[in-house]
Structures are given as structure tokens and as C-alpha cells.
Enzyme design. Sequence first.
Site, mmCIF file in Angstrom:
data_model
loop_
_atom_site.group_PDB
_atom_site.id
_atom_site.type_symbol
_atom_site.label_atom_id
_atom_site.label_comp_id
_atom_site.label_asym_id
_atom_site.label_seq_id
_atom_site.Cartn_x
_atom_site.Cartn_y
_atom_site.Cartn_z
ATOM 1 N N ASP A 12 0.864 -1.186 0.000
ATOM 2 C CA ASP A 12 0.000 0.000 0.000
ATOM 3 C C ASP A 12 0.902 1.239 0.000
ATOM 4 O O ASP A 12 1.909 1.266 0.710
ATOM 5 C CB ASP A 12 -0.896 -0.011 1.252
ATOM 6 C CG ASP A 12 -2.136 0.854 1.086
ATOM 7 O OD1 ASP A 12 -3.250 0.314 1.150
ATOM 8 O OD2 ASP A 12 -1.990 2.088 0.891
ATOM 9 N N GLY A 38 -4.896 4.940 2.433
ATOM 10 C CA GLY A 38 -5.037 3.924 3.471
ATOM 11 C C GLY A 38 -4.400 4.372 4.783
ATOM 12 O O GLY A 38 -3.803 5.449 4.866
ATOM 13 N N ALA A 65 -7.187 1.385 -6.096
ATOM 14 C CA ALA A 65 -7.589 2.256 -7.207
ATOM 15 C C ALA A 65 -8.146 3.563 -6.672
ATOM 16 O O ALA A 65 -8.589 3.638 -5.531
ATOM 17 C CB ALA A 65 -8.655 1.554 -8.044
ATOM 18 N N TYR A 97 -13.810 7.017 -14.424
ATOM 19 C CA TYR A 97 -13.613 5.939 -13.448
ATOM 20 C C TYR A 97 -14.079 4.597 -14.024
ATOM 21 O O TYR A 97 -13.346 3.614 -14.030
ATOM 22 C CB TYR A 97 -14.371 6.278 -12.152
ATOM 23 C CG TYR A 97 -14.452 5.128 -11.187
ATOM 24 C CD1 TYR A 97 -13.292 4.632 -10.586
ATOM 25 C CD2 TYR A 97 -15.678 4.528 -10.884
ATOM 26 C CE1 TYR A 97 -13.372 3.560 -9.705
ATOM 27 C CE2 TYR A 97 -15.753 3.468 -10.008
ATOM 28 C CZ TYR A 97 -14.599 2.993 -9.424
ATOM 29 O OH TYR A 97 -14.670 1.927 -8.565
ATOM 30 N N LYS A 105 -11.887 1.016 -15.193
ATOM 31 C CA LYS A 105 -12.159 -0.337 -14.676
ATOM 32 C C LYS A 105 -12.509 -1.297 -15.820
ATOM 33 O O LYS A 105 -12.101 -2.455 -15.811
ATOM 34 C CB LYS A 105 -13.308 -0.278 -13.653
ATOM 35 C CG LYS A 105 -12.927 0.441 -12.369
ATOM 36 C CD LYS A 105 -11.991 -0.401 -11.530
ATOM 37 C CE LYS A 105 -11.633 0.241 -10.221
ATOM 38 N NZ LYS A 105 -10.837 -0.634 -9.346
ATOM 39 N N ARG A 162 -29.891 2.879 -4.787
ATOM 40 C CA ARG A 162 -28.646 2.113 -4.875
ATOM 41 C C ARG A 162 -28.795 0.793 -4.136
ATOM 42 O O ARG A 162 -29.625 0.650 -3.231
ATOM 43 C CB ARG A 162 -27.476 2.888 -4.227
ATOM 44 C CG ARG A 162 -27.082 4.158 -4.958
ATOM 45 C CD ARG A 162 -26.421 3.855 -6.283
ATOM 46 N NE ARG A 162 -26.053 5.056 -7.020
ATOM 47 C CZ ARG A 162 -26.866 5.709 -7.850
ATOM 48 N NH1 ARG A 162 -28.105 5.298 -8.027
ATOM 49 N NH2 ARG A 162 -26.440 6.767 -8.511
ATOM 50 N N ARG A 218 -26.000 15.292 -8.525
ATOM 51 C CA ARG A 218 -24.556 15.155 -8.745
ATOM 52 C C ARG A 218 -24.362 14.600 -10.156
ATOM 53 O O ARG A 218 -25.061 13.658 -10.549
ATOM 54 C CB ARG A 218 -23.990 14.188 -7.691
ATOM 55 C CG ARG A 218 -22.499 14.070 -7.689
ATOM 56 C CD ARG A 218 -22.024 13.228 -6.520
ATOM 57 N NE ARG A 218 -22.446 11.830 -6.622
ATOM 58 C CZ ARG A 218 -22.094 10.887 -5.758
ATOM 59 N NH1 ARG A 218 -21.327 11.184 -4.721
ATOM 60 N NH2 ARG A 218 -22.496 9.643 -5.911
ATOM 61 N N GLY A 248 -23.483 12.613 -13.314
ATOM 62 C CA GLY A 248 -23.111 11.215 -13.585
ATOM 63 C C GLY A 248 -23.787 10.188 -12.691
ATOM 64 O O GLY A 248 -23.399 9.027 -12.696
HETATM 65 N N1 UDP Z 1 -25.489 10.975 -2.164
HETATM 66 C C1 UDP Z 1 -26.162 12.062 -1.636
HETATM 67 N N2 UDP Z 1 -25.476 12.901 -0.805
HETATM 68 C C2 UDP Z 1 -24.163 12.712 -0.477
HETATM 69 C C3 UDP Z 1 -23.481 11.593 -1.021
HETATM 70 C C4 UDP Z 1 -24.192 10.742 -1.864
HETATM 71 O O1 UDP Z 1 -27.337 12.286 -1.895
HETATM 72 O O2 UDP Z 1 -23.597 13.535 0.261
HETATM 73 C C5 UDP Z 1 -26.212 10.061 -3.051
HETATM 74 C C6 UDP Z 1 -25.586 9.906 -4.427
HETATM 75 O O3 UDP Z 1 -26.084 10.894 -5.299
HETATM 76 C C7 UDP Z 1 -26.019 8.504 -4.809
HETATM 77 C C8 UDP Z 1 -26.093 7.756 -3.465
HETATM 78 O O4 UDP Z 1 -26.166 8.774 -2.481
HETATM 79 O O5 UDP Z 1 -27.297 8.510 -5.372
HETATM 80 C C9 UDP Z 1 -24.874 6.895 -3.202
HETATM 81 O O6 UDP Z 1 -23.734 7.679 -3.431
HETATM 82 P P1 UDP Z 1 -22.274 7.208 -3.006
HETATM 83 O O7 UDP Z 1 -21.327 8.338 -3.321
HETATM 84 O O8 UDP Z 1 -22.303 6.701 -1.605
HETATM 85 O O9 UDP Z 1 -21.982 5.953 -3.931
HETATM 86 P P2 UDP Z 1 -22.023 5.788 -5.535
HETATM 87 O O10 UDP Z 1 -23.428 5.376 -5.860
HETATM 88 O O11 UDP Z 1 -21.615 7.070 -6.165
HETATM 89 O O12 UDP Z 1 -21.056 4.672 -5.774
#
Ligand code: UDP
Length: 328
Positions: free
Chosen positions: A32, A37, A75, A141, A145, A221, A282, A284
Site C-alpha cells: 500500500d 489507506g 484504485a 472511473y 475499470k 442504490r 450530482r 453522472g
Molecule cells: N449521495 C447524496 N449525498 C451525499 C453523497 C451521496 O445524496 O452527500 C447520493 C448519491 O447521489 C447517490 C447515493 O447517495 O445517489 C450513493 O452515493 P455514493 O457516493 O455513496 O456511492 P455511488 O453510488 O456514487 O457509488
Amino acid sequence: MKTILVVGGAGYIGSHMVKKLQAQQYRVIVLDNLSAGFVDAVIGGELLVGDLADKKALQQLFQEQQIDAVMHFAAHIQVGESNQRPDKYYDNNVVRTLNLLNAMVEAGVKRFIFSSTAAIFGEPQYVPIDEKHPQQPINTYGRTKLMLEHILQDYDRAFGLKSVCLRYFNAAGADPDGQLGERHDPETHLIPLVLQAAAGRRPAITVFGQDYDTPDGTCIRDYIHINDLCQAHLLALEQLLNGADSAAYNLGNGEGFSVKQVIDVAEEVTGLKIPVQMGERREGDPARLVADAQQARQALGWKPQYAELKTIIAHAWQWEQQYGKTVG
Ligand code: UDP
């Protein structure tokens, strides 16, 4: 005793993996660079501080140690940053990972577990997302991958390097024993941020968008407990060590929760009112990401033990309460 090299073993997922491997009597070497980390997260095994950019050191490591398999967790993982700094992401996630693979090929180490992601699929064309879903990443990202998944197919064909690519949906939660948990700096993930808001370490949690095409308007999610995720890695490793062929699996619970539902469950678990702010979408973020993990269940015999969101959040809360105190 088999020796496993865990690259990125001082990070969130890597450190939980190291603990699990040790419990299964593997000998563990952690490599690492400590960019993300923590030394004290490595609660077993031998820690080597080094970077995959250092080809000589990698070559030496594989010469000196009899390594049976490699797991790679080192990563960069932030979608937004990846779009702004593709140089950083292609360098670390592709070029440096290639250094690792080349050192493995040179040393004749032929088993590799790769941390892939739901982001390789891009905007879902259907949910739940199975392994046949088209792969069209919409951010740097995800592209890094997917490139690695393609490189691994070529390395298998040309060099016989066998790999398992595990596409994580949303890794969450913490070690049920309370020894380890999620520590990112800066933290960007929903559950730790919600719990930091509950603990008063943040003024509020901002909900990114409430006009999505979902029942409550917030993104959905599939949250998977870190221990279940690591268990899938262990099963994949065992299969590779027993001579299985290369494979790729989606890993999730197959059930989606909205941002608002996560906050509600966190209030229930903590017994606290969590201050919430409504924010913009946010960039993407697909509306809904849910895994079809049937293939992992069938081929690996994987069975999530902590599928309940409540349990995932309860373990994360246990960690937040003890770790939060140490960082203020
Ligand atoms: N999210 C949010 N507020 C935050 C961080 C994340 O509303 O401060 C939302 C984000 O838009 C997504 C979900 O929570 O829909 C999960 O986001 P996270 O960044 O945890 O994981 P990702 O889905 O990007 O891998």
C-alpha cells in the site's frame, strides 16, 4: 499455507479483506502506498509501503516472496474527480495496475482478483443489472475499470493469467466486531456522511437531487455489506486456487434503497434526527443501480449474511461512534 498479496490492503475494502484472509489461515502481504489507506487499518499480515509505479520494487517483491494470488484494491474511486483528472485515474487505475500484472506474469503468478464496479455498465438499460448488461461507462472511473477487465481477458488468453472481476455495487457498513470501518478522506459516500451528520460531525447531509424517476425522487442504490463483499472475494479466490477459469460477477443484494430511505433507516438505527438539506443532482448519477447477483450466488456459492440495510447501517454506526471520537 498460501500467500496472498493484497494491494491496497490499508484501505476500506482491503483492510476488511486482510482480516478475513487471516481468519482463514492465509499468509497475507499488504502492499500500500498509504495515499488513501491507514497503517493502523492493517490489523494483520505484513505491511510493505510501496507504490505500483515502482516496477523494480514490484519485481523484487515477486522474486523474494512466493505469492500464490494477488487481490487488487488500490484504485482511485471518485467518479467526479475521475472526470476532472483523467490523467490521475488512467495513471493509477490502468498504467500502475498494468505494472502489477506484468510483474505477476514475469514471476509466473497467475491468479488475480480484481475490484471492478457497477460503473462499467453506465446508464442502466434495465434493472436489476446482470452480467449480460451492455458495458458503456459514462465516466472516466468506469472506463478505467472496464479497460482493466478487457486487459485481463487478453492476459488470460496470452499468458494464462486467471482472474475474477467483481463488480461492486455500493460497498457499505463495517466490520461487525468494530475493529475496522470506512475511512475516506475526504468522505464522499452516502452512509458514512449520513452518520457523521447524525453524530454532529457535519452540519447536515445533502441529498443530491430529488427529481429522479424513482418513487420518492431520490437515487436508488444497492448497498452491500463489506463483510459479504469480502466473503465473495474469498470464495472467488478459493475457486481460482482450485484451478477455476476466469470469471466476472456482479455483487449486490438485488434490492435498492433510495437516499431518503437510507436516511430514514439511519434515523431509526441511531435514534437521532438527522439534519437534511436538499441539493442539486450530482453529475453522472444514474437514477437506479441494482445488481442481479444470481451468478455469484450460483457459481461461487455466495450467500450474503448481512443483507438487511438496517444491519449495514448499524455496523457503520458502531464504527462511526468509536472512530468519530478519535477524529473529532
Ligand atoms: N449521495 C447524496 N449525498 C451525499 C453523497 C451521496 O445524496 O452527500 C447520493 C448519491 O447521489 C447517490 C447515493 O447517495 O445517489 C450513493 O452515493 P455514493 O457516493 O455513496 O456511492 P455511488 O453510488 O456514487 O457509488
